[in-house]
Design a protein around this motif. Structure first.
Motif, PDB file in Angstrom:
ATOM      1  N   GLY A 183       0.810  -1.214   0.000  1.00 53.85           N
ATOM      2  CA  GLY A 183       0.000   0.000   0.000  1.00 53.85           C
ATOM      3  C   GLY A 183       0.841   1.261   0.000  1.00 53.85           C
ATOM      4  N   ALA A 184       1.895   1.278   0.832  1.00 55.73           N
ATOM      5  CA  ALA A 184       2.774   2.451   0.899  1.00 55.73           C
ATOM      6  C   ALA A 184       3.510   2.655  -0.418  1.00 55.73           C
ATOM      7  CB  ALA A 184       3.766   2.290   2.045  1.00 55.73           C
ATOM      8  N   ASP A 185       3.960   1.565  -1.030  1.00 52.50           N
ATOM      9  CA  ASP A 185       4.676   1.668  -2.304  1.00 52.50           C
ATOM     10  C   ASP A 185       3.756   2.154  -3.423  1.00 52.50           C
ATOM     11  OD1 ASP A 185       6.972   0.835  -1.063  1.00 52.50           O
ATOM     12  OD2 ASP A 185       6.916  -1.211  -1.847  1.00 52.50           O
ATOM     13  N   LEU A 186       2.486   1.752  -3.374  1.00 53.03           N
ATOM     14  CA  LEU A 186       1.538   2.244  -4.369  1.00 53.03           C
ATOM     15  C   LEU A 186       1.349   3.748  -4.209  1.00 53.03           C
ATOM     16  CD1 LEU A 186      -0.507   1.829  -6.641  1.00 53.03           C
ATOM     17  CD2 LEU A 186      -2.206   1.200  -4.902  1.00 53.03           C
ATOM     18  N   GLY A 187       1.262   4.219  -2.962  1.00 49.31           N
ATOM     19  CA  GLY A 187       1.150   5.647  -2.734  1.00 49.31           C
ATOM     20  C   GLY A 187       2.339   6.412  -3.281  1.00 49.31           C
ATOM     21  N   SER A 188       3.543   5.866  -3.062  1.00 51.10           N
ATOM     22  CA  SER A 188       4.755   6.515  -3.580  1.00 51.10           C
ATOM     23  C   SER A 188       4.761   6.530  -5.103  1.00 51.10           C
ATOM     24  CB  SER A 188       5.994   5.776  -3.067  1.00 51.10           C
ATOM     25  OG  SER A 188       6.091   5.859  -1.659  1.00 51.10           O
ATOM     26  N   ALA A 189       4.328   5.432  -5.718  1.00 54.38           N
ATOM     27  CA  ALA A 189       4.311   5.347  -7.178  1.00 54.38           C
ATOM     28  C   ALA A 189       3.323   6.330  -7.800  1.00 54.38           C
ATOM     29  CB  ALA A 189       3.972   3.922  -7.609  1.00 54.38           C
ATOM     30  N   LEU A 190       2.343   6.761  -7.015  1.00 56.63           N
ATOM     31  CA  LEU A 190       1.356   7.724  -7.495  1.00 56.63           C
ATOM     32  C   LEU A 190       1.734   9.160  -7.132  1.00 56.63           C
ATOM     33  CD1 LEU A 190      -1.827   5.657  -6.666  1.00 56.63           C
ATOM     34  CD2 LEU A 190      -1.144   6.411  -8.960  1.00 56.63           C
ATOM     35  N   GLY A 191       2.961   9.347  -6.659  1.00 59.70           N
ATOM     36  CA  GLY A 191       3.468  10.684  -6.401  1.00 59.70           C
ATOM     37  C   GLY A 191       3.222  11.226  -5.022  1.00 59.70           C
ATOM     38  N   GLY A 192       2.890  10.363  -4.077  1.00 59.16           N
ATOM     39  CA  GLY A 192       2.657  10.828  -2.704  1.00 59.16           C
ATOM     40  C   GLY A 192       2.976   9.747  -1.703  1.00 59.16           C
ATOM     41  N   GLY A 193       1.997   9.363  -0.918  1.00 57.36           N
ATOM     42  CA  GLY A 193       2.187   8.323   0.083  1.00 57.36           C
ATOM     43  C   GLY A 193       0.851   7.732   0.468  1.00 57.36           C
ATOM     44  N   ALA A 194       0.880   6.679   1.280  1.00 57.56           N
ATOM     45  CA  ALA A 194      -0.356   6.016   1.684  1.00 57.56           C
ATOM     46  C   ALA A 194      -0.086   5.104   2.865  1.00 57.56           C
ATOM     47  CB  ALA A 194      -0.946   5.213   0.521  1.00 57.56           C
ATOM     48  N   HIS A 195      -1.154   4.699   3.523  1.00 56.02           N
ATOM     49  CA  HIS A 195      -1.076   3.644   4.532  1.00 56.02           C
ATOM     50  C   HIS A 195      -2.334   2.786   4.399  1.00 56.02           C
ATOM     51  CE1 HIS A 195      -3.570   6.635   6.719  1.00 56.02           C
ATOM     52  NE2 HIS A 195      -4.107   5.580   7.304  1.00 56.02           N
ATOM     53  N   ILE A 196      -2.337   1.625   5.044  1.00 52.97           N
ATOM     54  CA  ILE A 196      -3.494   0.734   4.950  1.00 52.97           C
ATOM     55  C   ILE A 196      -4.255   0.701   6.270  1.00 52.97           C
ATOM     56  CG2 ILE A 196      -2.311  -0.720   3.248  1.00 52.97           C
ATOM     57  CD1 ILE A 196      -2.255  -2.903   5.526  1.00 52.97           C
ATOM     58  N   ARG A 197      -5.493   0.241   6.190  1.00 53.22           N
ATOM     59  CA  ARG A 197      -6.300   0.021   7.382  1.00 53.22           C
ATOM     60  C   ARG A 197      -7.283  -1.117   7.097  1.00 53.22           C
ATOM     61  NH1 ARG A 197     -10.025   5.558   7.086  1.00 53.22           N
ATOM     62  NH2 ARG A 197     -11.565   4.758   5.571  1.00 53.22           N
ATOM     63  N   ALA A 198      -7.899  -1.627   8.170  1.00 56.82           N
ATOM     64  CA  ALA A 198      -8.914  -2.690   8.052  1.00 56.82           C
ATOM     65  C   ALA A 198      -8.407  -3.901   7.271  1.00 56.82           C
ATOM     66  CB  ALA A 198     -10.184  -2.138   7.400  1.00 56.82           C
ATOM     67  N   LEU A 199      -7.179  -4.347   7.588  1.00 62.45           N
ATOM     68  CA  LEU A 199      -6.609  -5.507   6.894  1.00 62.45           C
ATOM     69  C   LEU A 199      -7.296  -6.787   7.358  1.00 62.45           C
ATOM     70  CD1 LEU A 199      -4.377  -6.611   5.003  1.00 62.45           C
ATOM     71  CD2 LEU A 199      -2.934  -6.845   7.029  1.00 62.45           C
ATOM     72  N   ARG A 200      -7.708  -7.597   6.399  1.00 61.10           N
ATOM     73  CA  ARG A 200      -8.358  -8.872   6.706  1.00 61.10           C
ATOM     74  C   ARG A 200      -7.810  -9.952   5.787  1.00 61.10           C
ATOM     75  NH1 ARG A 200     -12.158 -11.086   9.631  1.00 61.10           N
ATOM     76  NH2 ARG A 200     -13.849 -12.411   8.857  1.00 61.10           N
ATOM     77  N   ARG A 201      -7.280 -11.017   6.390  1.00 62.45           N
ATOM     78  CA  ARG A 201      -6.802 -12.156   5.592  1.00 62.45           C
ATOM     79  C   ARG A 201      -7.995 -13.048   5.267  1.00 62.45           C
ATOM     80  NH1 ARG A 201      -2.567 -15.630   8.509  1.00 62.45           N
ATOM     81  NH2 ARG A 201      -1.064 -14.047   7.884  1.00 62.45           N
ATOM     82  N   THR A 202      -8.270 -13.207   3.995  1.00 70.59           N
ATOM     83  CA  THR A 202      -9.428 -13.982   3.568  1.00 70.59           C
ATOM     84  C   THR A 202      -9.092 -15.423   3.219  1.00 70.59           C
ATOM     85  OG1 THR A 202      -9.135 -13.204   1.291  1.00 70.59           O
ATOM     86  CG2 THR A 202     -10.610 -11.926   2.718  1.00 70.59           C
ATOM     87  N   ARG A 203      -7.803 -15.679   2.989  1.00 68.50           N
ATOM     88  CA  ARG A 203      -7.386 -17.037   2.636  1.00 68.50           C
ATOM     89  C   ARG A 203      -5.928 -17.243   3.012  1.00 68.50           C
ATOM     90  NH1 ARG A 203      -9.355 -21.074  -0.565  1.00 68.50           N
ATOM     91  NH2 ARG A 203     -11.165 -19.788  -1.068  1.00 68.50           N
ATOM     92  N   SER A 204      -5.629 -18.438   3.540  1.00 73.05           N
ATOM     93  CA  SER A 204      -4.254 -18.840   3.829  1.00 73.05           C
ATOM     94  C   SER A 204      -4.081 -20.246   3.271  1.00 73.05           C
ATOM     95  CB  SER A 204      -3.979 -18.814   5.337  1.00 73.05           C
ATOM     96  OG  SER A 204      -2.653 -19.212   5.624  1.00 73.05           O
TER      97      SER A 204
END
Length: 292
Positions: A183-204
């Motif tokens: 998520g953070a790398d996607l924010g950087s690639a779009l010219g800024g920054g980002a963080h994630i929230r509400a992470l849920r593992r749906t499959r392992s």
């Protein structure tokens, strides 16, 4: 009078981890519930994260490494324009940007992360550097030199929400992938920054949310559930007796690359055989354990 040894519990539990407790806390809950100290899990979830946590109990912990290697799937929200110290909503804000996002551009850039890529483990991860875990180093106010690791992203889908800064995301990836870093790398690639929230593992691996239950209600499954994705070899009674002693089968019985789950006539797991450096190695479960 000799003291009677307590009964031992062996098996697999598929937990839907709630928000708040750490993965270690969930293990502690299950220790109390099942009265068994040998408990481990296949892949840590952060305290704020929820979802599928695969747990091995008793001698089933010997098999966790086979479950740990499976691919994982996650859902989360990516908040653009705000970078945090932990790359998720639990951290402190360290930088902000005004980001004017075009949904089609966000989706296009996200596709660029699909495939085999290098990823730098975050300082809040459990990776060990110099004998210490990175999150322990971070809590002491220090940083450590980290090495990038190669991971694989099989799918990375993003969709806009009513909040122009927030996108829903689904990620299908190899073990060892850090979604918060993605998520953070996607924010950087779009010219800024980002963080994630509400992470849920749906499959392992092949374990999904449809099989997961709360730590208080999760049912005890056989140990062999942990290796249900491996190639299976059904043994004769003679082969079962030999495999229980750690013996290998005739070479013609092994097909493919392995590892192989060896099953007795009743379908119980006897052992797992794998080829390491050209040699066969066996992980054997005693008969009393495989019957759980």
């Amino acid at each position: 009078m000799a003291r009677r040894r307590p009964a031992t519990t062996h098996g697999t539990v598929i937990v839907d981890k709630p928000p708040g407790p750490t993965s270690h806390d969930v293990v502690a809950m299950l220790r109390r519930r099942f009265g068994e100290r040998r408990i481990g899990h296949a892949g840590t979830l952060d305290p704020s994260a929820t979802g599928v946590l695969v747990v091995g109990i008793g001698n089933a912990t010997r098999l966790l490494r086979f479950a740990t290697a499976g691919r994982k799937s996650y859902e989360c929200e990516i908040v653009f324009g705000v970078a945090t110290s932990t790359l998720d909503a639990a951290g402190e804000t360290i930088e902000t940007w005004n980001m004017d996002l075009d949904p089609s551009e966000v989706a296009r850039v996200a596709k660029g992360f699909v495939g085999t890529i290098s990823q730098l483990p975050p300082m809040v991860s459990a990776v060990r550097v110099g004998g210490r875990r990175l999150h322990e180093i971070a809590r002491s106010g220090q940083t450590a030199e980290r090495e990038s690791r190669v991971i694989e992203v099989f799918g990375f889908e993003v969709a806009a929400t009513r909040d122009p800064r927030v996108y829903r995301a689904s990620v299908d990836c190899s073990a060892g992938t850090y979604v918060r870093t993605l998520g953070a790398d996607l924010g950087s690639a779009l010219g800024g920054g980002a963080h994630i929230r509400a992470l849920r593992r749906t499959r392992s691996g092949t374990f999904s949310l449809s099989e997961a239950e709360s730590p208080d209600d999760a049912v005890l499954r056989p140990p062999g559930e942990l290796v249900r994705d491996l190639s299976q070899l059904h043994l004769s009674d003679d082969e079962t007796a030999q495999a229980r002693q750690g013996a290998h089968l005739a070479a013609r019985r092994y097909e493919g690359r392995g590892p192989w789950a060896l099953l007795d006539a009743a379908g119980g797991l006897v052992a797992v055989h794998e080829r390491i450096d050209g040699r066969l190695r066996a992980t054997v479960l005693p008969s009393s354990d495989s019957s759980q």
